[in-house]
Design a protein around this motif. Structure first.
Motif, mmCIF file in Angstrom:
data_model
loop_
_atom_site.group_PDB
_atom_site.id
_atom_site.type_symbol
_atom_site.label_atom_id
_atom_site.label_comp_id
_atom_site.label_asym_id
_atom_site.label_seq_id
_atom_site.Cartn_x
_atom_site.Cartn_y
_atom_site.Cartn_z
ATOM 1 N N GLU A 1 75.887 1.092 -12.749
ATOM 2 C CA GLU A 1 76.257 1.359 -11.347
ATOM 3 C C GLU A 1 75.422 0.532 -10.377
ATOM 4 N N GLY A 2 74.583 -0.295 -10.921
ATOM 5 C CA GLY A 2 73.772 -1.142 -10.039
ATOM 6 C C GLY A 2 72.444 -0.507 -9.691
ATOM 7 N N ILE A 3 72.113 0.581 -10.368
ATOM 8 C CA ILE A 3 70.808 1.198 -10.116
ATOM 9 C C ILE A 3 69.826 0.650 -11.142
ATOM 10 N N GLU A 4 69.209 -0.441 -10.762
ATOM 11 C CA GLU A 4 68.327 -1.173 -11.674
ATOM 12 C C GLU A 4 66.952 -0.521 -11.699
ATOM 13 N N GLU A 5 66.562 -0.070 -10.562
ATOM 14 C CA GLU A 5 65.219 0.471 -10.417
ATOM 15 C C GLU A 5 65.296 1.740 -9.621
ATOM 16 N N LEU A 6 64.386 2.647 -9.879
ATOM 17 C CA LEU A 6 64.345 3.826 -9.040
ATOM 18 C C LEU A 6 63.782 3.433 -7.682
ATOM 19 N N TYR A 7 64.323 4.019 -6.650
ATOM 20 C CA TYR A 7 63.719 3.842 -5.329
ATOM 21 C C TYR A 7 62.338 4.507 -5.341
ATOM 22 N N PRO A 8 61.421 4.046 -4.520
ATOM 23 C CA PRO A 8 60.073 4.632 -4.562
ATOM 24 C C PRO A 8 60.014 6.160 -4.456
ATOM 25 N N PRO A 9 60.797 6.796 -3.559
ATOM 26 C CA PRO A 9 60.711 8.270 -3.540
ATOM 27 C C PRO A 9 61.222 8.891 -4.838
ATOM 28 N N GLN A 10 62.202 8.225 -5.470
ATOM 29 C CA GLN A 10 62.713 8.735 -6.744
ATOM 30 C C GLN A 10 61.643 8.618 -7.822
ATOM 31 N N ALA A 11 60.973 7.494 -7.830
ATOM 32 C CA ALA A 11 59.895 7.298 -8.803
ATOM 33 C C ALA A 11 58.798 8.339 -8.573
ATOM 34 N N VAL B 1 62.676 13.152 2.460
ATOM 35 C CA VAL B 1 62.829 11.712 2.654
ATOM 36 C C VAL B 1 64.017 11.446 3.572
ATOM 37 N N PRO B 2 64.073 10.243 4.170
ATOM 38 C CA PRO B 2 65.150 9.974 5.127
ATOM 39 C C PRO B 2 66.537 9.988 4.492
ATOM 40 N N THR B 3 67.543 10.140 5.346
ATOM 41 C CA THR B 3 68.938 10.063 4.939
ATOM 42 C C THR B 3 69.191 8.776 4.165
ATOM 43 N N ALA B 4 70.022 8.850 3.158
ATOM 44 C CA ALA B 4 70.483 7.678 2.407
ATOM 45 C C ALA B 4 69.409 7.015 1.553
ATOM 46 N N SER B 5 68.334 7.731 1.255
ATOM 47 C CA SER B 5 67.321 7.107 0.411
ATOM 48 C C SER B 5 67.389 7.628 -1.023
ATOM 49 N N GLY B 6 68.545 8.156 -1.396
ATOM 50 C CA GLY B 6 68.788 8.439 -2.813
ATOM 51 C C GLY B 6 68.347 9.811 -3.287
ATOM 52 N N LYS B 7 68.501 10.807 -2.450
ATOM 53 C CA LYS B 7 68.104 12.162 -2.857
ATOM 54 C C LYS B 7 69.005 12.702 -3.970
ATOM 55 N N THR B 8 70.279 12.325 -3.908
ATOM 56 C CA THR B 8 71.198 12.857 -4.908
ATOM 57 C C THR B 8 70.767 12.473 -6.320
ATOM 58 N N LEU B 9 70.277 11.261 -6.469
ATOM 59 C CA LEU B 9 69.861 10.832 -7.802
ATOM 60 C C LEU B 9 68.664 11.652 -8.287
ATOM 61 N N VAL B 10 67.772 12.002 -7.399
ATOM 62 C CA VAL B 10 66.640 12.865 -7.777
ATOM 63 C C VAL B 10 67.191 14.160 -8.375
ATOM 64 N N VAL C 1 78.979 13.935 4.652
ATOM 65 C CA VAL C 1 79.276 12.923 3.664
ATOM 66 C C VAL C 1 78.635 11.574 3.967
ATOM 67 N N ASN C 2 78.594 10.776 2.919
ATOM 68 C CA ASN C 2 77.951 9.484 2.995
ATOM 69 C C ASN C 2 78.880 8.448 3.636
ATOM 70 N N THR C 3 78.708 8.232 4.930
ATOM 71 C CA THR C 3 79.515 7.231 5.627
ATOM 72 C C THR C 3 78.602 6.265 6.362
HETATM 73 P P1 ADP Z 1 70.788 10.848 0.499
HETATM 74 O O1 ADP Z 1 71.327 12.011 -0.276
HETATM 75 O O2 ADP Z 1 69.322 10.714 0.415
HETATM 76 O O3 ADP Z 1 71.306 10.784 1.904
HETATM 77 P P2 ADP Z 1 72.335 9.365 -1.358
HETATM 78 O O4 ADP Z 1 71.846 10.095 -2.533
HETATM 79 O O5 ADP Z 1 73.690 9.666 -0.857
HETATM 80 O O6 ADP Z 1 71.304 9.529 -0.189
HETATM 81 O O7 ADP Z 1 72.205 7.819 -1.698
HETATM 82 C C1 ADP Z 1 72.713 6.841 -0.867
HETATM 83 C C2 ADP Z 1 73.261 5.680 -1.691
HETATM 84 O O8 ADP Z 1 72.205 5.017 -2.403
HETATM 85 C C3 ADP Z 1 74.242 6.102 -2.735
HETATM 86 O O9 ADP Z 1 75.375 5.270 -2.603
HETATM 87 C C4 ADP Z 1 73.533 5.850 -4.064
HETATM 88 O O10 ADP Z 1 74.419 5.479 -5.101
HETATM 89 C C5 ADP Z 1 72.570 4.743 -3.748
HETATM 90 N N1 ADP Z 1 71.353 4.757 -4.604
HETATM 91 C C6 ADP Z 1 70.610 5.833 -4.882
HETATM 92 N N2 ADP Z 1 69.545 5.492 -5.647
HETATM 93 C C7 ADP Z 1 69.613 4.171 -5.850
HETATM 94 C C8 ADP Z 1 68.797 3.226 -6.547
HETATM 95 N N3 ADP Z 1 67.701 3.594 -7.180
HETATM 96 N N4 ADP Z 1 69.185 1.937 -6.543
HETATM 97 C C9 ADP Z 1 70.314 1.563 -5.891
HETATM 98 N N5 ADP Z 1 71.109 2.392 -5.222
HETATM 99 C C10 ADP Z 1 70.781 3.687 -5.179
#
Ligand code: ADP
Length: 860
Positions: free
Chosen positions: A19-29, A46-55, A394-396
C-alpha cells in the motif's frame, strides 16, 4: 519498517508495503516503541492525518493474532461503515470484521464470531447494557477521537463505556487516539496508558491569515492573493489554489488549467457572511510564487445555509477550471445526485456539482455525502463548502483549507461565539494531500489588521484547549447511573461512587464532593420515578428501570412518555368527548371538501359521526388481509361518545399527533426551532388540537415551557405530515429543514415510539395506538396503506399508487390483473415482479404484460 515489528501477523507487513507504507511514521514508531503491538495501553495525541488509524490497526491485528478480540469505537455512525470497509482488507489474512449499527436493545450475538468489531460508543454502551457475552472476551479496545469526551452530549457515554469495559476486562488494552489537546497526559493517566505525543505531520502545514490582498503565513512568508474590487476573499482564494503554472501536479497528472481570471464579483447577498461583508480591496494581479499544481479547497463555514450559499457562489469560480472530460463526468455525477432524492437540496447540490463545487453538512442524505467525498478525493469536485462536521469525520485532504467563519451562533452563549482552538486546528489539519501537494495551506480570513493579529494570537500561535470531562452534568449522570446499576456494575451507593471515581471526571476534578452531590440528586430522581429502589445500602433497578436502560432511553424521556401515556389513559373519556365536540364545532365542511388536505386528513371522511369523523380506527396491524377503507369505517358502526373505550367502534386515542408530540417533547428528540412567526402559527394549531396532546398545555405565561411545548408541536407536525404522505420536498420547504433532517426525525420517532410501545405493554397501558403511530411514521403513510407499505419493495409512493388502482392488500396483489399492477408501478417490470414475488404470487413474471403494454403505448 513494518517488517521490524515482530508482533505483526504473517503477511501484514508485506501488505502494508504494497500500500506504499514503507516506513512507519515517527508517531507510529513511537507507539510501537511504547508497546502498542504487545498489548500495552497507549494514548496517541497527534495531529490530523498523521496515521492514527494504522496505530489502531497494528494494535488490533497483533492482539487478535494472540487469540484476542478487538473493538474499534467511532464517534459517528457514518464513520462506522467507513472504518469497517477499511479494515475488511485484513479479512484475506483471516481477520473477520463486523460492524454493529442499527437498533439498540440487542446483544448483537453474531458479533461474537468477529475478530474486529466497529461500533459507536452509544452502541457499545447499549451492548454492555444488554449483556452481550462477547464483550467479556475483548482484549483490545480502540477509542477514536477520544478528545470528544469533552463533548457535553456524547462525551460522558464514551467516558463511562471505557470505564465499564475496563472493569469487565481487567487486563484490557486501551488505545486512545486523540487530536492534539492541551492535556493528553491527564487522559493517559486516566486510562493508565503510555503517552505518545507529537506535532509531526506527514506533510508541512502552513497556517496563515488572509487580509487585504495577501496571506501572511506563520513562517513569515506572504502570498499575494488579491481580491478584486467588490469581490470576495473566499472566491479569490479558491481561484488562486486552482490556478497553476501549467498543470504539473506532483504525481504527474496534468490537469489543464484553462483560466486564471478571478471570478466576477458576486453581487447577490443577503446571507449572514460576517467575515466578508463589504470587504472591498483593490489588488493588482497575482504573485509569482504560485504552487505548481491545481489544488482543491475546503471552505469551512458556520451553518448549513451558508454552506449552500457559498457553494452556489463558488461554482462560478470552479467552473472555468474544468476540462471537457471533467465536465462530462461531473454531469453524470450530478444526475446520480438527483437520482438519490427528489428535493430542492438534491437539486441545488447537483447544480453545484455539475460545475465542480459542492457543499457538505449534516442535513445531507448520507448517499449525497459519500458521493461528494469520493468525488473530492478523486479531484473531480474542486471545492467543498462544509460545516465543521466534515473536519471531524472522514479523510478528505485538500490542498487549501479556508476557515471562513471562526465564530458560530450559540444559543446558550447568546450570540456569536469563537470556535475552540482544537476545532479550528482539526479543520486546518485537513490541508495538504500527501503525495500530491508540496505542503498544505490553511487560511483564516480577516477584515482588518486588528482581526488578523487577533486570529494569529487566538488560533495560529495558540495551543489547543485541554479536554474536560462533562460527566458531572445531570442529564449524563441520570442515564449512566441507572445503566450502571441496572447492568450490575454497582449494587450500592458506595460501589457506584467507586465506579465513578475511576472516570476522567474524577481524575480531573478538585471538587470530589460535587460528583457525590449530583449522584445523590440523580439517585433521588430515579427513585422518585420508579426506576430504582433503595433499601438500606443496596440499589436495585426496578423492572421498568431495566427496560429503560435496555431501551437506551434517557430516564427523563421514559418518565415523560410514561406520564403522557398514563395521563391519556386517565383522561381518555374526557378527551375523546372534547375531540368529537371540537370536530363538529370546527369548520368540518372545509376539511370534508378537501379530503387530501394535509391538515387533518384522518378526520376528513365524514362529518357529525364521532366514530369516523374524529378518529382513525385502530386497524389491526398484524392483519395481513383486508384493511378497511375510510368508507368501510363509516358504515355500520354506531358507538356513541360514552362507549368510547370499548367495543368495535373504539376510536383511536391517543391520536398519532398526540403521540408524535409526546415523543417530540422528550430530551431524546432534537426539536425544531421556532422561527419568527412560528410562535403564532403553532399557538393557533396548539389550541385547535389541544385535546389530542397528552398532558395539560402549559400556560402562555410559563414562557419557557410553553415555547418548548410549541417546538415539540412543530416537530410533531413534521412527523404528521410525513405520516400523511406529504412530499419530502414540501416538508423541507415547510419546516426549513434538509432531507437528512427528516430522516433523522423519523428514525428517532420510530425508536422512541417503539420504546413507548414496550413501556405501554409493561405498564398495562394501551399499546395498539402507539404501535400504529410507530408504523405510520416508519413507512410514512396513512392508516389504510400500512399493509401495502410494509411489503418489501413497495414504500410510501408506490403503496399510494397501488391503492389508488384498487389494490389494497397483499391478497389483492396476489390476485390483481398484472397490467393494473404494472401501470400503478409506472411500467417498471422488475419492480413489479419483485413485489409480486414478495407477496407470494405464483407466477410473478411480467414478460407478456410488459410487451402488451408497450405495444399499446408505443403505437403513435
Ligand atoms: P488520522 O487518523 O491520524 O487523521 P489517517 O490514519 O487517516 O490519519 O492517515 C492518513 C493517511 O496517511 C491515510 O491515507 C494512510 O493510509 C496514510 N498513512 C498512514 N501511515 C502511513 C505511513 N506510515 N506511510 C505512508 N502513508 C501512511
Amino acid at each position: 519498517q513494518p517488517e521490524e515489528v515482530p508482533e505483526l501477523p504473517e503477511g501484514v507487513a508485506a501488505h502494508l508495503r504494497g500500500e506504499g507504507i514503507e516506513e512507519l511514521y515517527p508517531p507510529q514508531a513511537a507507539a510501537v516503541e511504547a508497546g502498542v503491538t504487545r498489548g500495552e495501553s497507549v494514548v496517541a495525541s497527534v495531529p490530523t492525518a498523521s496515521g492514527k488509524t494504522l496505530v489502531a490497526e497494528l494494535a488490533m491485528l497483533s492482539s487478535v493474532a494472540r487469540g484476542g478480540k478487538a473493538l474499534y469505537i467511532v464517534p459517528l455512525r457514518a464513520l462506522a461503515s467507513e472504518k469497517k470497509t477499511e479494515f475488511e482488507r485484513w479479512e484475506e489474512y483471516g481477520f473477520d470484521v463486523g460492524v454493529s449499527t442499527g437498533n439498540y436493545e440487542s446483544d448483537g450475538e453474531w458479533l461474537a464470531s468477529r475478530d474486529i468489531v466497529v461500533a459507536t460508543s452509544e452502541k457499545v454502551d447499549s451492548l454492555v447494557r444488554n449483556g452481550a457475552a462477547w464483550i467479556d472476551e475483548l482484549t483490545c479496545v480502540v477509542a477514536d477521537e477520544v478528545h470528544l469526551v469533552d463533548d457535553s452530549h456524547r462525551g460522558p457515554t464514551l467516558e463511562v463505556t471505557l470505564g465499564k469495559l475496563r472493569t469487565l476486562n481487567p487486563g484490557l488494552q486501551v488505545v486512545a487516539l486523540s487530536a492534539t489537546v492541551g492535556n493528553a497526559d491527564v487522559v493517559a493517566e486516566w486510562l493508565d496508558a503510555e503517552l505518545v505525543e507529537s506535532d509531526w505531520r506527514p506533510i508541512d502545514l502552513r497556517m496563515g491569515v488572509h487580509y487585504g490582498n495577501a496571506i501572511s503565513f506563520d513562517d513569515g512568508s506572504q502570498r499575494e492573493v488579491p481580491v478584486e474590487s467588490g469581490g470576495r476573499p473566499t472566491a479569490a482564494l479558491v481561484d488562486d489554489a486552482l490556478d497553476g503554472d501549467g498543470g504539473n501536479t506532483l504525481d504527474g497528472v496534468a490537469d489543464a488549467v484553462q483560466d486564471d481570471g478571478v471570478a466576477d464579483a458576486d453581487e447577490d447577498d443577503g446571507d449572514a457572511d460576517a467575515t466578508e461583508d463589504d470587504d472591498t480591496i483593490d489588488g493588482d494581479g497575482g504573485g509569482d510564487d504560485k504552487p505548481d499544481d491545481q489544488g482543491s479547497s475546503l471552505v469551512f463555514v458556520n451553518s448549513r445555509r451558508n454552506a449552500e450559499a457559498s457553494a452556489k457562489r463558488l461554482r462560478d469560480v470552479t467552473e472555468p477550471h474544468l476540462t471537457d472530460d471533467e465536465r462530462g463526468r461531473l454531469a453524470e455525477l450530478a444526475a446520480e445526485i438527483r437520482d438519490v432524492s427528489d428535493t430542492d437540496t438534491s437539486d441545488t447540490l447537483a447544480s453545484c456539482v455539475a460545475k465542480g463545487a459542492a457543499f457538505h453538512h449534516a442535513g445531507l442524505a448520507s448517499e449525497h455525502r459519500s458521493l461528494v467525498e469520493d468525488a473530492f478525493r478523486d479531484r473531480l469536485v474542486k471545492c467543498i463548502s462544509a460545516t465543521p462536521t466534515l473536519a471531524a469525520g472522514v479523510n478528505t485532504p485538500s490542498r487549501r483549507v479556508i476557515v471562513r467563519d471562526w465564530r458560530r451562533y450559540d444559543g446558550e452563549f447568546g450570540g456569536m461565539k469563537p470556535l475552540d482552538v482544537l476545532e479550528i486546528h482539526q479543520m486546518m489539519g485537513r490541508a495538504g494531500r500527501p503525495g500530491l501537494d508540496p505542503y498544505g495551506e490553511a487560511v483564516l480570513l480577516a477584515k482588518n489588521s486588528e482581526t488578523r493579529d487577533e486570529l494569529f494570537e487566538r488560533y495560529i500561535w495558540a495551543d489547543p484547549e485541554p479536554v474536560r470531562s462533562k460527566l458531572a452534568a445531570e442529564p449524563a449522570l441520570r442515564t449512566h447511573v441507572l445503566a450502571t446499576v441496572a447492568s450490575g456494575f454497582a449494587h450500592t451507593r458506595e460501589e457506584l461512587l467507586e465506579f465513578l471515581d475511576r472516570t476522567l471526571y474524577a481524575t480531573q476534578t478538585d471538587d470530589s464532593g460535587r460528583l457525590e452531590r449530583v449522584t445523590d440528586d440523580v439517585l433521588a430522581y430515579l427513585e422518585r420515578n420508579g426506576f430504582l429502589e433503595r433499601e438500606d445500602d443496596s440499589l436495585t433497578a426496578t423492572s421498568v428501570g431495566h427496560t429503560v436502560s435496555r431501551l437506551y432511553l434517557d430516564p427523563m424521556t421514559a418518565a415523560e412518555i410514561i406520564d403522557g401515556l398514563e395521563w391519556a389513559d386517565a383522561n381518555r373519556g374526557e378527551m375523546v368527548r372534547a375531540l368529537s365536540g371540537a370536530d363538529s364545532a370546527d369548520d368540518a365542511s372545509a376539511r370534508a371538501s378537501d379530503p387530501a388536505s394535509s391538515a387533518a386528513p384522518a378526520r376528513a371522511s365524514g362529518d357529525g359521526d364521532p366514530t369516523d369523523a374524529g378518529f382513525q380506527r385502530a386497524s389491526e396491524l398484524a392483519a395481513d388481509e383486508r384493511s378497511e377503507s375510510d368508507e368501510a369505517v363509516g358504515n355500520g358502526t354506531t358507538a356513541d361518545d360514552d362507549a368510547a373505550g370499548e367495543g368495535l367502534g373504539d376510536p383511536t386515542y391517543p391520536t398519532a399527533l398526540g403521540l408524535f408530540h409526546l415523543v417530540s417533547r422528550t430530551p431524546d428528540m432534537y426539536q425544531l426551532y421556532l422561527k419568527s412567526g412560528d410562535r403564532e402559527t403553532y399557538t393557533e394549531i396548539c389550541y385547535e388540537r389541544e385535546a389530542e396532546l397528552l398532558g395539560r398545555t402549559p400556560s402562555e405565561y410559563e414562557d419557557v415551557r410553553f415555547e418548548e411545548w410549541l417546538s415539540a408541536l412543530k416537530t410533531a407536525r413534521l412527523l404528521e405530515d410525513w405520516a400523511d404522505e406529504v412530499d419530502e420536498d414540501r416538508i423541507t420547504e415547510r419546516y426549513g429543514v434538509g432531507p437528512g433532517d427528516i430522516r433523522g426525525k423519523v428514525e428517532t420517532a420510530e425508536w422512541l415510539l417503539g420504546a413507548a410501545e414496550r413501556l405501554a405493554g409493561e405498564l398495562d397501558l394501551p399499546v395498539v395506538p402507539v404501535r400504529e403511530a410507530k408504523k405510520r411514521v416508519e413507512y410514512g403513510v396513512r392508516d389504510e396503506l400500512l399493509t401495502l407499505a410494509g411489503i418489501r419493495g413497495v414504500g410510501r409512493k408506490r403503496a399510494r399508487r397501488l391503492y389508488e388502482a384498487g389494490i389494497e392488500t397483499r391478497a389483492d396483489l396476489r390476485e390483481a390483473d398484472k397490467s393494473v399492477v404494472l401501470r400503478a408501478l409506472r411500467g417498471r417490470r422488475k419492480t413489479a415482479e419483485g413485489i409480486l414475488e414478495n407477496v407470494g404470487r405464483q407466477d410473478p413474471s411480467m414478460a407478456d404484460v410488459a410487451k402488451a403494454d408497450s405495444a399499446t403505448t408505443d403505437r403513435p
